[in-house]
Design an enzyme around this catalytic site. Structure first.
Site, PDB file in Angstrom:
ATOM      1  N   PRO A  16       0.842  -1.200   0.000  1.00 27.52           N
ATOM      2  CA  PRO A  16       0.000   0.000   0.000  1.00 27.52           C
ATOM      3  C   PRO A  16       0.874   1.245   0.000  1.00 27.52           C
ATOM      4  CG  PRO A  16       0.079  -0.980   2.193  1.00 27.52           C
ATOM      5  CD  PRO A  16       0.837  -1.897   1.292  1.00 27.52           C
ATOM      6  N   CYS A  99       2.339   3.327   9.615  1.00 28.89           N
ATOM      7  CA  CYS A  99       2.458   4.661   9.016  1.00 28.89           C
ATOM      8  C   CYS A  99       3.173   5.626   9.969  1.00 28.89           C
ATOM      9  CB  CYS A  99       1.078   5.206   8.649  1.00 28.89           C
ATOM     10  SG  CYS A  99       1.214   6.836   7.887  1.00 28.89           S
TER      11      CYS A  99
HETATM   12  C1  LIG Z   1       4.631   7.244  -0.606  1.00 30.33           C
HETATM   13  C2  LIG Z   1       4.407   6.096   0.310  1.00 30.33           C
HETATM   14  C3  LIG Z   1       3.154   5.877   0.842  1.00 30.33           C
HETATM   15  C4  LIG Z   1       2.932   4.809   1.725  1.00 30.33           C
HETATM   16  N1  LIG Z   1       1.669   4.598   2.200  1.00 30.33           N
HETATM   17  C5  LIG Z   1       1.424   3.499   2.983  1.00 30.33           C
HETATM   18  C6  LIG Z   1       0.099   3.176   3.388  1.00 30.33           C
HETATM   19  O1  LIG Z   1      -0.894   3.838   3.022  1.00 30.33           O
HETATM   20  N2  LIG Z   1      -0.064   2.096   4.192  1.00 30.33           N
HETATM   21  C7  LIG Z   1       0.995   1.305   4.603  1.00 30.33           C
HETATM   22  O2  LIG Z   1       0.796   0.329   5.330  1.00 30.33           O
HETATM   23  N3  LIG Z   1       2.254   1.579   4.202  1.00 30.33           N
HETATM   24  C8  LIG Z   1       2.483   2.629   3.401  1.00 30.33           C
HETATM   25  N4  LIG Z   1       3.756   2.874   2.940  1.00 30.33           N
HETATM   26  C9  LIG Z   1       4.843   1.929   3.282  1.00 30.33           C
HETATM   27  C10 LIG Z   1       4.995   0.860   2.188  1.00 30.33           C
HETATM   28  O3  LIG Z   1       3.846   0.041   2.118  1.00 30.33           O
HETATM   29  C11 LIG Z   1       6.226  -0.031   2.435  1.00 30.33           C
HETATM   30  O4  LIG Z   1       6.085  -0.627   3.691  1.00 30.33           O
HETATM   31  C12 LIG Z   1       7.543   0.765   2.395  1.00 30.33           C
HETATM   32  O5  LIG Z   1       7.578   1.641   1.295  1.00 30.33           O
HETATM   33  C13 LIG Z   1       8.756  -0.179   2.351  1.00 30.33           C
HETATM   34  O6  LIG Z   1       8.708  -0.990   1.196  1.00 30.33           O
HETATM   35  P1  LIG Z   1       9.636  -0.663  -0.114  1.00 30.33           P
HETATM   36  O7  LIG Z   1      11.052  -0.537   0.367  1.00 30.33           O
HETATM   37  O8  LIG Z   1       9.399  -1.830  -1.019  1.00 30.33           O
HETATM   38  O9  LIG Z   1       9.131   0.635  -0.678  1.00 30.33           O
HETATM   39  C14 LIG Z   1       4.000   3.945   2.085  1.00 30.33           C
HETATM   40  C15 LIG Z   1       5.270   4.169   1.538  1.00 30.33           C
HETATM   41  C16 LIG Z   1       5.486   5.212   0.662  1.00 30.33           C
HETATM   42  C17 LIG Z   1       6.865   5.407   0.079  1.00 30.33           C
END
Ligand SMILES: Cc1cc2nc3c(=O)[nH]c(=O)nc-3n(C[C@H](O)[C@H](O)[C@H](O)COP(=O)(O)O)c2cc1C
Length: 322
Positions: A16, A99
């Site tokens: 997400p 979050c």
């Molecule tokens: C712009 C942005 C918005 C995010 N919004 C949410 C969210 O709405 N809910 C959530 O559980 N995590 C949210 N996250 C966290 C991501 O789901 C994920 O845990 C985090 O980006 C690490 O994974 P990655 O390294 O693959 O990006 C968000 C991350 C980013 C960068």
């Protein structure tokens, strides 16, 4: 992997991402083999007060498996909101305990729930009681380096009836930048019987396989690496199945995929919203194009969607950044 009674086929899920992983992006990633996706975080309080703005956050759309995500602090409100979210027919409901944003964590929700594990457990219990679909939790490793408690919290969530736990291997204090802690994901996997999904810094087949092999997790979740590159799911699936490293599609194909994603956004959002939001998506798609910095500046100035065609022409004229 199974989330409760929901069978998940494939190797990687789309994370997400509020303001990013909207219905259009979820559908594009699904078409490239994302096994499931979770919607943007939705305020439990807002939906129980009748706010309709977040409807699209909870709508499954054209994807194989979808979870609607809620954030909040009051068990009763979360349970009511979950019943409302269930009316949109998600395959499961996810509770946000990760979050870091002050708007969410400042009032005790999101990652701040990691500081109040009893309340977090109570929320899971009430939501599980209220709905018929499985309930999952997405958390970080802890609030800060002095309070790494994902193992304890995951066990409490399991006892409260959660069907799966996603762990982003960073504390709230770390936000998004230091390298992801795979040991905490491994520790959570060893501590609970329910499915554990590893998340953080997966960018390709190699990092995906490392997450699986090192942590023993049941599934993985990819966030930022899918921005402007939904084919990352195809690359991960292929690498895990055969060990082959697929290159990204050629530039012309990538630009077509971008236009398809923005076309899908137009189906679900107003023109003005699509225009503004296309700026960041288009900029991400410029990765790998020669003179990407100049093209990204153009993306930042998109004033109407015909500007995108000019950007595509310019990108094609520039060619691949070899
Ligand atoms: C712009 C942005 C918005 C995010 N919004 C949410 C969210 O709405 N809910 C959530 O559980 N995590 C949210 N996250 C966290 C991501 O789901 C994920 O845990 C985090 O980006 C690490 O994974 P990655 O390294 O693959 O990006 C968000 C991350 C980013 C960068």
């Amino acid at each position: 992997m199974k989330i409760g009674n929901v069978e998940i086929k494939g190797y990687a899920a789309l994370a997400p991402m509020a303001g990013v992983a909207d219905r259009a992006m979820r559908e594009i990633c699904d078409s490239f083999g994302a096994a499931y996706s979770i919607g943007e975080l939705t305020s439990a309080k807002a939906i129980t007060l009748g706010d309709r703005k977040s409807e699209s956050f909870l709508t499954k759309g054209n994807v194989k498996v979808f979870g609607g995500q809620l954030f909040g602090t009051e068990p009763e409100t979360m349970a009511k909101a979950a019943v409302e979210a269930e009316s949109y027919n998600p395959d499961f409901i996810d509770i946000n305990m990760g979050c870091p944003a002050p708007k969410v964590a400042g009032s005790g929700g999101g990652s701040a729930l990691m500081k109040t594990p009893k309340l977090a457990e109570q929320i899971v219990k009430e939501v599980v009681k209220a709905v018929n679909v499985p309930v999952t939790v997405k958390m970080r490793s802890g609030w800060d380096s002095n309070s790494i408690n994902a193992v304890e919290l995951a066990k409490a969530c399991e006892a409260a009836g959660a069907s799966a736990i996603t762990v982003h291997g960073r504390t709230r204090a770390q936000m998004y930048s230091p390298p992801c802690d795979l040991d905490i994901i491994k520790a959570v996997k060893q501590a609970v019987k329910i499915s554990v999904i590893g998340n953080g810094d997966i960018t390709d087949g190699i990092s995906a396989k490392k997450m699986y092999d090192y942590t023993g997790c049941d599934f993985i979740m990819v966030g930022r690496a899918a921005n402007g590159a939904p084919w990352v799911f195809k690359q991960i699936n292929e690498y895990i199945k055969t060990g082959a490293i697929l290159p990204p599609p050629p530039l012309e194909e990538r630009l077509k995929i971008m236009m398809k994603q923005i076309g899908l956004m137009q189906k679900y959002k107003s023109d003005i919203t699509v225009t503004l939001e296309s700026r960041k998506h288009a900029a991400w798609y410029m990765k790998g194009v020669r003179n990407a910095a100049a093209l990204r500046r153009m993306c930042g100035e998109i004033k109407n969607l015909s500007d995108l065609e000019i950007i595509c022409e310019k990108a094609l004229a520039e060619g691949e950044d070899m």
